[in-house]
Write a protein that holds these residues in place. Sequence first.
Motif, PDB file in Angstrom:
ATOM      1  N   ARG A 237     -17.443 -18.494   1.485  1.00 37.98           N
ATOM      2  CA  ARG A 237     -17.824 -17.448   2.444  1.00 37.98           C
ATOM      3  C   ARG A 237     -17.511 -17.817   3.891  1.00 37.98           C
ATOM      4  NH1 ARG A 237     -19.046 -12.382   0.520  1.00 37.98           N
ATOM      5  NH2 ARG A 237     -19.516 -12.650  -1.677  1.00 37.98           N
ATOM      6  N   ASP A 238     -17.155 -19.072   4.142  1.00 39.78           N
ATOM      7  CA  ASP A 238     -16.932 -19.505   5.525  1.00 39.78           C
ATOM      8  C   ASP A 238     -15.457 -19.485   5.938  1.00 39.78           C
ATOM      9  OD1 ASP A 238     -16.189 -21.618   3.875  1.00 39.78           O
ATOM     10  OD2 ASP A 238     -17.023 -23.157   5.182  1.00 39.78           O
ATOM     11  N   LYS A 239     -14.591 -18.959   5.099  1.00 40.86           N
ATOM     12  CA  LYS A 239     -13.168 -18.912   5.417  1.00 40.86           C
ATOM     13  C   LYS A 239     -12.750 -17.509   5.843  1.00 40.86           C
ATOM     14  CE  LYS A 239     -11.658 -22.694   2.498  1.00 40.86           C
ATOM     15  NZ  LYS A 239     -11.530 -23.667   3.564  1.00 40.86           N
ATOM     16  N   VAL A 240     -11.591 -17.437   6.453  1.00 47.44           N
ATOM     17  CA  VAL A 240     -10.935 -16.158   6.740  1.00 47.44           C
ATOM     18  C   VAL A 240      -9.789 -16.050   5.744  1.00 47.44           C
ATOM     19  CG1 VAL A 240      -9.551 -14.843   8.395  1.00 47.44           C
ATOM     20  CG2 VAL A 240     -11.567 -16.115   9.173  1.00 47.44           C
ATOM     21  N   TYR A 241      -9.743 -14.947   5.027  1.00 46.21           N
ATOM     22  CA  TYR A 241      -8.734 -14.734   3.999  1.00 46.21           C
ATOM     23  C   TYR A 241      -7.622 -13.851   4.543  1.00 46.21           C
ATOM     24  CZ  TYR A 241     -12.007 -17.074   1.071  1.00 46.21           C
ATOM     25  OH  TYR A 241     -12.842 -18.040   0.549  1.00 46.21           O
ATOM     26  N   VAL A 242      -6.383 -14.318   4.384  1.00 46.61           N
ATOM     27  CA  VAL A 242      -5.205 -13.580   4.822  1.00 46.61           C
ATOM     28  C   VAL A 242      -4.517 -13.064   3.569  1.00 46.61           C
ATOM     29  CG1 VAL A 242      -3.015 -13.666   6.070  1.00 46.61           C
ATOM     30  CG2 VAL A 242      -4.959 -15.072   6.843  1.00 46.61           C
ATOM     31  N   THR A 243      -4.511 -11.750   3.399  1.00 47.68           N
ATOM     32  CA  THR A 243      -3.925 -11.151   2.212  1.00 47.68           C
ATOM     33  C   THR A 243      -2.485 -10.732   2.474  1.00 47.68           C
ATOM     34  OG1 THR A 243      -4.714  -8.931   2.786  1.00 47.68           O
ATOM     35  CG2 THR A 243      -6.161 -10.283   1.405  1.00 47.68           C
ATOM     36  N   TYR A 244      -1.672 -10.811   1.410  1.00 47.10           N
ATOM     37  CA  TYR A 244      -0.311 -10.296   1.506  1.00 47.10           C
ATOM     38  C   TYR A 244       0.142  -9.782   0.152  1.00 47.10           C
ATOM     39  CZ  TYR A 244       1.833 -14.374  -0.774  1.00 47.10           C
ATOM     40  OH  TYR A 244       2.202 -15.340  -1.675  1.00 47.10           O
ATOM     41  N   CYS A 245       1.176  -8.946   0.202  1.00 47.79           N
ATOM     42  CA  CYS A 245       1.847  -8.428  -0.992  1.00 47.79           C
ATOM     43  C   CYS A 245       3.342  -8.476  -0.698  1.00 47.79           C
ATOM     44  CB  CYS A 245       1.343  -7.029  -1.341  1.00 47.79           C
ATOM     45  SG  CYS A 245       1.520  -5.833  -0.013  1.00 47.79           S
ATOM     46  N   ASP A 246       4.130  -7.591  -1.325  1.00 43.32           N
ATOM     47  CA  ASP A 246       5.582  -7.623  -1.124  1.00 43.32           C
ATOM     48  C   ASP A 246       5.999  -7.295   0.302  1.00 43.32           C
ATOM     49  OD1 ASP A 246       6.426  -8.456  -3.639  1.00 43.32           O
ATOM     50  OD2 ASP A 246       6.371  -6.431  -4.436  1.00 43.32           O
ATOM     51  N   GLY A 247       5.352  -6.343   0.926  1.00 41.89           N
ATOM     52  CA  GLY A 247       5.754  -5.961   2.270  1.00 41.89           C
ATOM     53  C   GLY A 247       5.251  -4.592   2.636  1.00 41.89           C
ATOM     54  N   ILE A 248       5.894  -3.987   3.626  1.00 47.14           N
ATOM     55  CA  ILE A 248       5.377  -2.742   4.169  1.00 47.14           C
ATOM     56  C   ILE A 248       5.449  -1.579   3.203  1.00 47.14           C
ATOM     57  CG2 ILE A 248       5.737  -3.411   6.560  1.00 47.14           C
ATOM     58  CD1 ILE A 248       8.260  -1.686   6.574  1.00 47.14           C
ATOM     59  N   GLY A 249       6.232  -1.696   2.123  1.00 48.41           N
ATOM     60  CA  GLY A 249       6.290  -0.642   1.124  1.00 48.41           C
ATOM     61  C   GLY A 249       5.237  -0.795   0.041  1.00 48.41           C
ATOM     62  N   CYS A 250       4.369  -1.764   0.190  1.00 44.66           N
ATOM     63  CA  CYS A 250       3.341  -2.064  -0.809  1.00 44.66           C
ATOM     64  C   CYS A 250       1.991  -2.116  -0.105  1.00 44.66           C
ATOM     65  CB  CYS A 250       3.652  -3.416  -1.451  1.00 44.66           C
ATOM     66  SG  CYS A 250       2.399  -4.006  -2.596  1.00 44.66           S
ATOM     67  N   ASN A 251       0.965  -1.563  -0.724  1.00 44.33           N
ATOM     68  CA  ASN A 251      -0.347  -1.607  -0.079  1.00 44.33           C
ATOM     69  C   ASN A 251      -1.331  -2.536  -0.799  1.00 44.33           C
ATOM     70  OD1 ASN A 251      -1.111  -0.115  -2.312  1.00 44.33           O
ATOM     71  ND2 ASN A 251      -1.644   1.725  -1.176  1.00 44.33           N
ATOM     72  N   GLY A 252      -0.808  -3.448  -1.618  1.00 47.53           N
ATOM     73  CA  GLY A 252      -1.669  -4.404  -2.309  1.00 47.53           C
ATOM     74  C   GLY A 252      -2.461  -5.282  -1.352  1.00 47.53           C
ATOM     75  N   SER A 253      -1.851  -5.670  -0.234  1.00 43.68           N
ATOM     76  CA  SER A 253      -2.578  -6.503   0.726  1.00 43.68           C
ATOM     77  C   SER A 253      -3.698  -5.713   1.387  1.00 43.68           C
ATOM     78  CB  SER A 253      -1.632  -7.065   1.791  1.00 43.68           C
ATOM     79  OG  SER A 253      -1.060  -6.030   2.563  1.00 43.68           O
ATOM     80  N   THR A 254      -3.462  -4.430   1.652  1.00 41.66           N
ATOM     81  CA  THR A 254      -4.500  -3.591   2.243  1.00 41.66           C
ATOM     82  C   THR A 254      -5.640  -3.380   1.263  1.00 41.66           C
ATOM     83  OG1 THR A 254      -2.838  -2.467   3.592  1.00 41.66           O
ATOM     84  CG2 THR A 254      -4.973  -1.380   3.375  1.00 41.66           C
ATOM     85  N   LYS A 255      -5.290  -3.090   0.007  1.00 35.96           N
ATOM     86  CA  LYS A 255      -6.331  -2.924  -1.013  1.00 35.96           C
ATOM     87  C   LYS A 255      -7.129  -4.212  -1.189  1.00 35.96           C
ATOM     88  CE  LYS A 255      -4.025   0.691  -3.670  1.00 35.96           C
ATOM     89  NZ  LYS A 255      -3.368   1.017  -4.942  1.00 35.96           N
ATOM     90  N   GLY A 256      -6.437  -5.344  -1.198  1.00 37.21           N
ATOM     91  CA  GLY A 256      -7.121  -6.623  -1.323  1.00 37.21           C
ATOM     92  C   GLY A 256      -8.033  -6.904  -0.142  1.00 37.21           C
ATOM     93  N   ALA A 257      -7.521  -6.693   1.068  1.00 30.89           N
ATOM     94  CA  ALA A 257      -8.338  -6.919   2.260  1.00 30.89           C
ATOM     95  C   ALA A 257      -9.554  -5.999   2.267  1.00 30.89           C
ATOM     96  CB  ALA A 257      -7.500  -6.715   3.525  1.00 30.89           C
ATOM     97  N   TYR A 258      -9.340  -4.758   1.864  1.00 26.45           N
ATOM     98  CA  TYR A 258     -10.440  -3.790   1.810  1.00 26.45           C
ATOM     99  C   TYR A 258     -11.515  -4.251   0.829  1.00 26.45           C
ATOM    100  CZ  TYR A 258     -12.969   0.560   1.004  1.00 26.45           C
ATOM    101  OH  TYR A 258     -13.951   1.499   0.878  1.00 26.45           O
TER     102      TYR A 258
ATOM    103  N   THR B  78     -14.206 -12.876  -7.350  1.00 30.54           N
ATOM    104  CA  THR B  78     -14.205 -13.574  -6.058  1.00 30.54           C
ATOM    105  C   THR B  78     -15.335 -14.590  -5.934  1.00 30.54           C
ATOM    106  OG1 THR B  78     -15.549 -11.846  -5.019  1.00 30.54           O
ATOM    107  CG2 THR B  78     -13.141 -11.597  -4.885  1.00 30.54           C
ATOM    108  N   ALA B  79     -16.058 -14.825  -7.017  1.00 29.45           N
ATOM    109  CA  ALA B  79     -17.215 -15.728  -6.969  1.00 29.45           C
ATOM    110  C   ALA B  79     -16.836 -17.135  -6.522  1.00 29.45           C
ATOM    111  CB  ALA B  79     -17.906 -15.768  -8.332  1.00 29.45           C
ATOM    112  N   HIS B  80     -15.608 -17.553  -6.782  1.00 29.96           N
ATOM    113  CA  HIS B  80     -15.164 -18.899  -6.427  1.00 29.96           C
ATOM    114  C   HIS B  80     -14.734 -19.026  -4.961  1.00 29.96           C
ATOM    115  CE1 HIS B  80     -11.460 -16.736  -7.241  1.00 29.96           C
ATOM    116  NE2 HIS B  80     -10.793 -17.688  -6.619  1.00 29.96           N
ATOM    117  N   LEU B  81     -14.654 -17.935  -4.230  1.00 30.83           N
ATOM    118  CA  LEU B  81     -14.199 -17.977  -2.837  1.00 30.83           C
ATOM    119  C   LEU B  81     -15.330 -18.386  -1.901  1.00 30.83           C
ATOM    120  CD1 LEU B  81     -12.047 -14.716  -2.644  1.00 30.83           C
ATOM    121  CD2 LEU B  81     -11.263 -17.061  -3.064  1.00 30.83           C
TER     122      LEU B  81
END
Length: 151
Positions: free
Chosen positions: A83-104, A78-81
């Motif tokens: 720090r002044d932005k808000v990141y919106v994570t997503y994955c396939d959908g409600i059956g996937c928790n990749g977006s939650t893991k990413g946001a975490y 994440t070094a290239h990201l």
Amino acid sequence: MAVSSLVLAFPPGPSAQSLDYLAAKLSYYADAWDVAEDLRNGVSEILVIDTRAPALYAAGHIPGAISLPHRLMDEAGTAHLARDKVYVTYCDGIGCNGSTKGAYKLAQLGFRVKELIGGLDFWKRDGHPLASGEQPGSLQGSAAGEDCGCA
């Protein structure tokens, strides 16, 4: 006296508590319409992140989203990201928790984050277009889809 309503079996809290809860909920999640509108309007304060595998990103992703699989989200990944932005994570959908893991993981690293409700599944259900390939693509300047009435 027995409550005959299942909805009212647990009565709502005072309006001030509801306001606090609902404001907090909105600070953690974004819906497809709001994200699409921000991408169409070129809002530079957000960046959408596809947390899935690169092959899935290439097969179809939200235009403007970057690929950053949640498994690669560490200091180096994440070094290239900015720090002044808000990141919106997503994955396939409600059956996937990749977006939650990413946001975490992003939050753990000090980034400000939100999750896209319903992920790519709800994005497509709402009729928003996809980009394909390794490049993010763009929604900027494109016409809005049918208004869902949620805005």
